[in-house]
Write a protein that holds these residues in place. Structure first.
Motif, mmCIF file in Angstrom:
data_model
loop_
_atom_site.group_PDB
_atom_site.id
_atom_site.type_symbol
_atom_site.label_atom_id
_atom_site.label_comp_id
_atom_site.label_asym_id
_atom_site.label_seq_id
_atom_site.Cartn_x
_atom_site.Cartn_y
_atom_site.Cartn_z
ATOM 1 N N VAL A 50 0.852 -1.188 0.000
ATOM 2 C CA VAL A 50 0.000 0.000 0.000
ATOM 3 C C VAL A 50 0.889 1.241 0.000
ATOM 4 C CG1 VAL A 50 -1.790 1.278 1.218
ATOM 5 C CG2 VAL A 50 -1.809 -1.225 1.253
ATOM 6 N N ILE A 51 0.726 2.082 -1.011
ATOM 7 C CA ILE A 51 1.462 3.332 -1.116
ATOM 8 C C ILE A 51 0.484 4.465 -0.827
ATOM 9 C CG2 ILE A 51 2.897 4.805 -2.565
ATOM 10 C CD1 ILE A 51 4.090 2.041 -1.974
ATOM 11 N N LEU A 52 0.765 5.247 0.182
ATOM 12 C CA LEU A 52 -0.157 6.299 0.600
ATOM 13 C C LEU A 52 0.495 7.667 0.478
ATOM 14 C CD1 LEU A 52 -2.882 7.120 1.924
ATOM 15 C CD2 LEU A 52 -1.763 6.860 4.137
ATOM 16 N N LYS A 53 -0.208 8.584 -0.191
ATOM 17 C CA LYS A 53 0.219 9.982 -0.274
ATOM 18 C C LYS A 53 -0.794 10.841 0.473
ATOM 19 C CE LYS A 53 2.519 9.482 -4.776
ATOM 20 N NZ LYS A 53 2.561 9.964 -6.191
ATOM 21 N N GLU A 54 -0.311 11.885 1.134
ATOM 22 C CA GLU A 54 -1.187 12.753 1.911
ATOM 23 C C GLU A 54 -0.956 14.215 1.533
ATOM 24 O OE1 GLU A 54 -1.965 11.057 6.187
ATOM 25 O OE2 GLU A 54 0.167 10.860 5.748
ATOM 26 N N ASN A 301 -2.383 5.190 12.885
ATOM 27 C CA ASN A 301 -3.447 4.372 12.320
ATOM 28 C C ASN A 301 -2.859 3.467 11.238
ATOM 29 O OD1 ASN A 301 -6.276 6.719 12.290
ATOM 30 N ND2 ASN A 301 -5.040 5.971 13.958
ATOM 31 N N ARG A 302 -3.527 2.318 11.005
ATOM 32 C CA ARG A 302 -3.007 1.368 10.021
ATOM 33 C C ARG A 302 -4.114 0.944 9.047
ATOM 34 N NH1 ARG A 302 0.239 -3.312 13.001
ATOM 35 N NH2 ARG A 302 -1.876 -4.064 13.382
ATOM 36 N N ILE A 303 -3.749 0.875 7.772
ATOM 37 C CA ILE A 303 -4.647 0.379 6.734
ATOM 38 C C ILE A 303 -4.433 -1.121 6.584
ATOM 39 C CG2 ILE A 303 -5.272 0.507 4.299
ATOM 40 C CD1 ILE A 303 -4.279 3.363 4.266
ATOM 41 N N ILE A 304 -5.530 -1.870 6.547
ATOM 42 C CA ILE A 304 -5.456 -3.328 6.459
ATOM 43 C C ILE A 304 -6.439 -3.818 5.410
ATOM 44 C CG2 ILE A 304 -5.825 -5.504 7.705
ATOM 45 C CD1 ILE A 304 -5.054 -4.045 10.262
ATOM 46 N N GLY A 335 -9.591 1.180 -7.931
ATOM 47 C CA GLY A 335 -9.133 0.418 -6.771
ATOM 48 C C GLY A 335 -8.297 1.199 -5.792
ATOM 49 N N LYS A 336 -8.279 2.530 -5.909
ATOM 50 C CA LYS A 336 -7.580 3.354 -4.930
ATOM 51 C C LYS A 336 -8.511 3.671 -3.760
ATOM 52 C CE LYS A 336 -4.589 5.521 -8.409
ATOM 53 N NZ LYS A 336 -4.146 6.800 -9.008
ATOM 54 N N LEU A 337 -7.929 4.144 -2.682
ATOM 55 C CA LEU A 337 -8.701 4.524 -1.504
ATOM 56 C C LEU A 337 -8.552 6.014 -1.253
ATOM 57 C CD1 LEU A 337 -7.635 1.650 0.956
ATOM 58 C CD2 LEU A 337 -9.632 1.697 -0.562
ATOM 59 N N TYR A 338 -9.675 6.700 -1.063
ATOM 60 C CA TYR A 338 -9.672 8.109 -0.662
ATOM 61 C C TYR A 338 -9.948 8.163 0.842
ATOM 62 C CZ TYR A 338 -9.896 9.860 -5.514
ATOM 63 O OH TYR A 338 -9.625 10.182 -6.827
ATOM 64 N N LEU A 339 -9.078 8.888 1.576
ATOM 65 C CA LEU A 339 -9.176 8.953 3.025
ATOM 66 C C LEU A 339 -9.244 10.396 3.500
ATOM 67 C CD1 LEU A 339 -6.883 6.638 2.180
ATOM 68 C CD2 LEU A 339 -6.808 6.297 4.637
ATOM 69 N N ALA A 340 -9.892 10.592 4.647
ATOM 70 C CA ALA A 340 -9.824 11.856 5.372
ATOM 71 C C ALA A 340 -9.159 11.576 6.715
ATOM 72 C CB ALA A 340 -11.216 12.435 5.583
ATOM 73 N N CYS A 341 -8.038 12.245 6.955
ATOM 74 C CA CYS A 341 -7.259 12.028 8.179
ATOM 75 C C CYS A 341 -7.567 13.166 9.142
ATOM 76 C CB CYS A 341 -5.770 11.955 7.854
ATOM 77 S SG CYS A 341 -5.368 10.678 6.629
ATOM 78 N N SER A 342 -8.587 12.972 9.953
ATOM 79 C CA SER A 342 -9.220 14.086 10.655
ATOM 80 C C SER A 342 -8.300 14.823 11.618
ATOM 81 C CB SER A 342 -10.458 13.588 11.407
ATOM 82 O OG SER A 342 -10.106 12.636 12.385
ATOM 83 N N GLY A 343 -7.547 14.092 12.430
ATOM 84 C CA GLY A 343 -6.780 14.743 13.491
ATOM 85 C C GLY A 343 -5.507 15.413 13.047
ATOM 86 N N VAL A 344 -5.095 15.181 11.797
ATOM 87 C CA VAL A 344 -3.842 15.766 11.314
ATOM 88 C C VAL A 344 -4.074 16.739 10.161
ATOM 89 C CG1 VAL A 344 -2.390 13.861 12.114
ATOM 90 C CG2 VAL A 344 -3.447 13.741 9.851
ATOM 91 N N ASN A 345 -5.352 17.066 9.897
ATOM 92 C CA ASN A 345 -5.712 18.075 8.895
ATOM 93 C C ASN A 345 -5.246 17.713 7.491
ATOM 94 O OD1 ASN A 345 -7.274 20.534 9.209
ATOM 95 N ND2 ASN A 345 -5.555 21.616 8.276
ATOM 96 N N LYS A 346 -5.359 16.426 7.152
ATOM 97 C CA LYS A 346 -4.910 15.970 5.848
ATOM 98 C C LYS A 346 -5.958 15.097 5.180
ATOM 99 C CE LYS A 346 0.001 15.758 7.194
ATOM 100 N NZ LYS A 346 0.569 16.715 6.211
ATOM 101 N N GLY A 348 -5.872 11.856 2.088
ATOM 102 C CA GLY A 348 -4.889 10.924 1.537
ATOM 103 C C GLY A 348 -5.476 10.057 0.436
ATOM 104 N N ILE A 349 -4.592 9.532 -0.385
ATOM 105 C CA ILE A 349 -4.960 8.559 -1.425
ATOM 106 C C ILE A 349 -4.025 7.385 -1.316
ATOM 107 C CG2 ILE A 349 -5.199 8.117 -3.883
ATOM 108 C CD1 ILE A 349 -5.849 11.031 -4.309
ATOM 109 N N ALA A 350 -4.597 6.197 -1.186
ATOM 110 C CA ALA A 350 -3.811 4.974 -1.077
ATOM 111 C C ALA A 350 -3.931 4.176 -2.366
ATOM 112 C CB ALA A 350 -4.283 4.138 0.105
ATOM 113 N N GLU A 351 -2.817 3.661 -2.828
ATOM 114 C CA GLU A 351 -2.789 2.840 -4.029
ATOM 115 C C GLU A 351 -2.214 1.479 -3.664
ATOM 116 O OE1 GLU A 351 -1.166 2.981 -8.671
ATOM 117 O OE2 GLU A 351 -0.685 4.586 -7.263
ATOM 118 N N MET A 352 -2.885 0.425 -4.129
ATOM 119 C CA MET A 352 -2.448 -0.930 -3.827
ATOM 120 C C MET A 352 -1.643 -1.505 -4.985
ATOM 121 S SD MET A 352 -4.777 -0.074 -1.664
ATOM 122 C CE MET A 352 -6.305 -0.055 -2.572
ATOM 123 N N LEU A 353 -0.466 -2.007 -4.678
ATOM 124 C CA LEU A 353 0.414 -2.617 -5.675
ATOM 125 C C LEU A 353 0.523 -4.102 -5.400
ATOM 126 C CD1 LEU A 353 3.269 0.058 -5.699
ATOM 127 C CD2 LEU A 353 1.218 -0.028 -7.137
#
Length: 354
Positions: A50-54, A301-304, A335-346, A348-353
């Motif tokens: 999982v490659i995550l950019k924020e 936090n961890r993505i699983i 197949g990407k994941l869009y995330l809201a990281c509430s406590g850190v004001n960010k 993110g987009i996760a891509e699975m390889l």
């Protein structure tokens, strides 16, 4: 292979220390939790990375709560603390904010319609809103029940009807965008705290009863509610539905990933790799059938991922910023994941390889 062997050795060492210091309850709890984490790593599939950019959102302390996917591929989010809706273009990196006209609306959940309008729940002001991104105009639809003042999570069904939960009001709502008419239905169980909601392939809304150990569905025509009991102590917070209409839920209280078969009412559970205190929360399903969720009780936090066919978890991926509690996420057609990281004001987009 080396990673698996190392994890097994770690588990063995922790179990030995737990036995050695079993007179110390605090250490015993710590040992059990760490053993669960190590076992999760050893049982995970190393075939998925999982490659995550924020990205930081423009206004400080926005507390981005939920993400949404627009038809043009943009990532939208609710700025709960800044009274805004935000749009992020993954292609250009451009971010734009839209301010709501009612102060302190507390935007919570959001979803895009087929035309690209953004519908959101005003959790602090008791209305459903619609933003037209082309004009910036916001239309408000107040809830008809004064006791239903905290709309929570919205979702569209296949006919374009908007369904939503009302947490403290203990209701489920339906809004017809053509007329603006809203109908509400009380949940049979008192203080059930309706929370996450999703629609299956037949247009039937299912939702979590976070205040008790139940999932429920609403009849699309009559809005009659049917409840499904889960194991004692379960507290389902959010859910996701696979293409075969199996309902997966995050058991926030006990650290489980669960699955309900609505046809039989049978529930199955799997211990999350992070153990009893992992607090699974955000959850979604990618087009390949993989179930993805976030453990929010751990820092970071961890993505699983969970493969329903093999019933194997992926190796947990820590979120670089820590996440600050990832409360919701959505999957894209790619197949990407869009995330809201509430406590850190960010966001993110996760891509699975693979």
């Amino acid at each position: 292979m080396r990673r698996t062997t190392m994890a097994v050795l770690v588990v063995a060492l922790i179990v030995f220390l737990g036995a050695l210091f079993n007179h110390n309850p605090q250490f015993a709890r710590f040992a059990a939790k760490q053993a669960a984490i190590a076992q999760g790593a050893s049982g995970g599939s190393s075939s998925i990375r999982v490659i995550l950019k924020e990205w930081e959102v423009p206004t400080p302390n926005s507390h981005p709560h939920d993400p949404a996917l627009a038809p043009d591929g943009a990532l939208w989010y609710t700025g709960q603390g800044s009274n805004t809706l935000g749009r992020f273009d993954p292609m250009t990196g451009k971010m734009q904010e839209f301010h709501l006209k009612t102060p302190n609306s507390g935007p919570h959940g959001l979803v895009a319609d087929r035309a690209g309008n953004i519908w959101f729940t005003a959790n602090s002001k008791g209305y459903i809103g619609m933003l037209n991104p082309r004009t910036g105009e916001v239309t408000e639809y107040p809830l008809p029940d004064k006791g239903a003042d905290d709309p929570h999570t919205p979702v569209f069904d296949q006919e374009g009807t908007l369904w939503f939960t009302v947490q403290a009001g203990n209701e489920v709502g339906r809004l017809d965008p053509r007329t603006g008419m809203i109908m509400l239905k009380k949940v049979p169980t008192p203080h059930a705290l309706p929370y996450g909601i999703a629609v299956n392939s037949k247009g039937v809304p299912f939702f979590c009863e976070f205040g008790t150990n139940k999932l429920a569905r609403s009849d699309p025509r009559t809005m009659d509610i049917t409840e499904y009991p889960l194991p004692d102590g379960a507290r389902p917070r959010r859910l996701a539905i696979t293409s075969n209409d199996m309902v997966y839920y995050s058991d926030y209280a006990r650290g489980y990933l669960g699955r309900l078969d609505p046809a039989t009412g049978k529930a199955e559970e799997w211990t999350s790799p992070g153990g009893a205190d992992s607090e699974p929360y955000a959850i979604t399903v990618t087009p390949d059938g993989m179930v993805w969720y976030v453990e929010t009780g751990l820092t970071p936090n961890r993505i699983i991922g969970f493969d329903p066919t093999t019933q194997i978890f992926s190796i947990p991926t820590p979120i670089p910023s820590g996440g600050g509690v990832v409360r919701n996420m959505v999957a894209t057609p790619e197949g990407k994941l869009y995330l809201a990281c509430s406590g850190v004001n960010k966001i993110g987009i996760a891509e699975m390889l693979h």
